[in-house]
Design a protein around this motif. Sequence first.
Motif, PDB file in Angstrom:
ATOM      1  N   TYR A  75       2.664   5.195   2.150  1.00  0.00           N
ATOM      2  CA  TYR A  75       2.124   5.139   0.791  1.00  0.00           C
ATOM      3  C   TYR A  75       2.043   6.584   0.320  1.00  0.00           C
ATOM      4  CZ  TYR A  75      -0.830   3.763  -3.140  1.00  0.00           C
ATOM      5  OH  TYR A  75      -1.332   3.549  -4.403  1.00  0.00           O
ATOM      6  N   ILE A  79       0.218  -2.026   7.405  1.00  0.00           N
ATOM      7  CA  ILE A  79      -0.244  -3.238   6.718  1.00  0.00           C
ATOM      8  C   ILE A  79      -0.952  -4.091   7.751  1.00  0.00           C
ATOM      9  CG2 ILE A  79       0.437  -5.348   5.508  1.00  0.00           C
ATOM     10  CD1 ILE A  79       2.823  -3.764   4.360  1.00  0.00           C
ATOM     11  N   THR A  96      -2.605  -9.229  -2.388  1.00  0.00           N
ATOM     12  CA  THR A  96      -2.593  -7.813  -2.013  1.00  0.00           C
ATOM     13  C   THR A  96      -2.269  -7.629  -0.532  1.00  0.00           C
ATOM     14  OG1 THR A  96      -4.945  -7.803  -1.452  1.00  0.00           O
ATOM     15  CG2 THR A  96      -4.377  -7.225  -3.712  1.00  0.00           C
ATOM     16  N   TYR A  97      -1.782  -6.435  -0.240  1.00  0.00           N
ATOM     17  CA  TYR A  97      -1.643  -5.989   1.136  1.00  0.00           C
ATOM     18  C   TYR A  97      -2.851  -5.101   1.427  1.00  0.00           C
ATOM     19  CZ  TYR A  97       3.346  -7.227   0.959  1.00  0.00           C
ATOM     20  OH  TYR A  97       4.540  -7.884   0.844  1.00  0.00           O
ATOM     21  N   VAL A 107       0.759  -6.965  -4.251  1.00  0.00           N
ATOM     22  CA  VAL A 107       2.109  -7.276  -3.781  1.00  0.00           C
ATOM     23  C   VAL A 107       3.150  -6.887  -4.835  1.00  0.00           C
ATOM     24  CG1 VAL A 107       3.662  -9.172  -3.113  1.00  0.00           C
ATOM     25  CG2 VAL A 107       1.336  -9.070  -2.212  1.00  0.00           C
ATOM     26  N   GLN A 132       4.441  -3.327  -4.549  1.00  0.00           N
ATOM     27  CA  GLN A 132       4.921  -2.898  -3.238  1.00  0.00           C
ATOM     28  C   GLN A 132       6.067  -1.904  -3.326  1.00  0.00           C
ATOM     29  OE1 GLN A 132       5.923  -6.442  -1.176  1.00  0.00           O
ATOM     30  NE2 GLN A 132       7.891  -6.703  -2.162  1.00  0.00           N
ATOM     31  N   LEU A 173       5.410   1.450  -1.926  1.00  0.00           N
ATOM     32  CA  LEU A 173       5.475   1.653  -0.477  1.00  0.00           C
ATOM     33  C   LEU A 173       6.922   1.910  -0.072  1.00  0.00           C
ATOM     34  CD1 LEU A 173       3.280  -1.361   0.695  1.00  0.00           C
ATOM     35  CD2 LEU A 173       2.569   1.022   0.515  1.00  0.00           C
TER      36      LEU A 173
END
Length: 163
Positions: A3, A11, A26-27, A42, A45, A48
Amino acid sequence: MVYPKHGVGQITEFKKINIGGIDVETYILNFEKDKANGMIPVNKQSYLRPLATINQVNKCISILKGKPKIKRSMWSRRAQEYEAKISSGKIYELAEVVRDLNKGDDIMIDQSYSERQLFEKAYERLLAEFQIVLGIGLENTQKKLDKALKRNLEKQSQRQEIK
């Protein structure tokens, strides 16, 4: 996963939460180094990125061995550019920051506080990712990085012992 704003994280779970009456998937991310957790929707993402490959790590080591590119602009402008590169999440840009801010053995003599802070932030992020990708211990990863940067390894270990 990486991140960009926080570095390497894992995660740990997938969770639905309710925000303002809206269910959001969400993660949940765990950042071991900071001993912190984070949440990312999500649908965000794309912020990421997966860990670097061994080929990317090798290219980073080549970047670290290269000649620093130091612009002659004002420090405040360069600092903003370095911060943007660190936060970009791009591993090659992170390696460039480490290379350009590396002062070798004269780290305490030649660098301002803010320069040292930026160097350490970029160095720690690169170190964390290299350690996971290479699958070797922290000390060996640090030696590999310091060798590429031509930093005196004995002075480094003495500094670690002082801390």
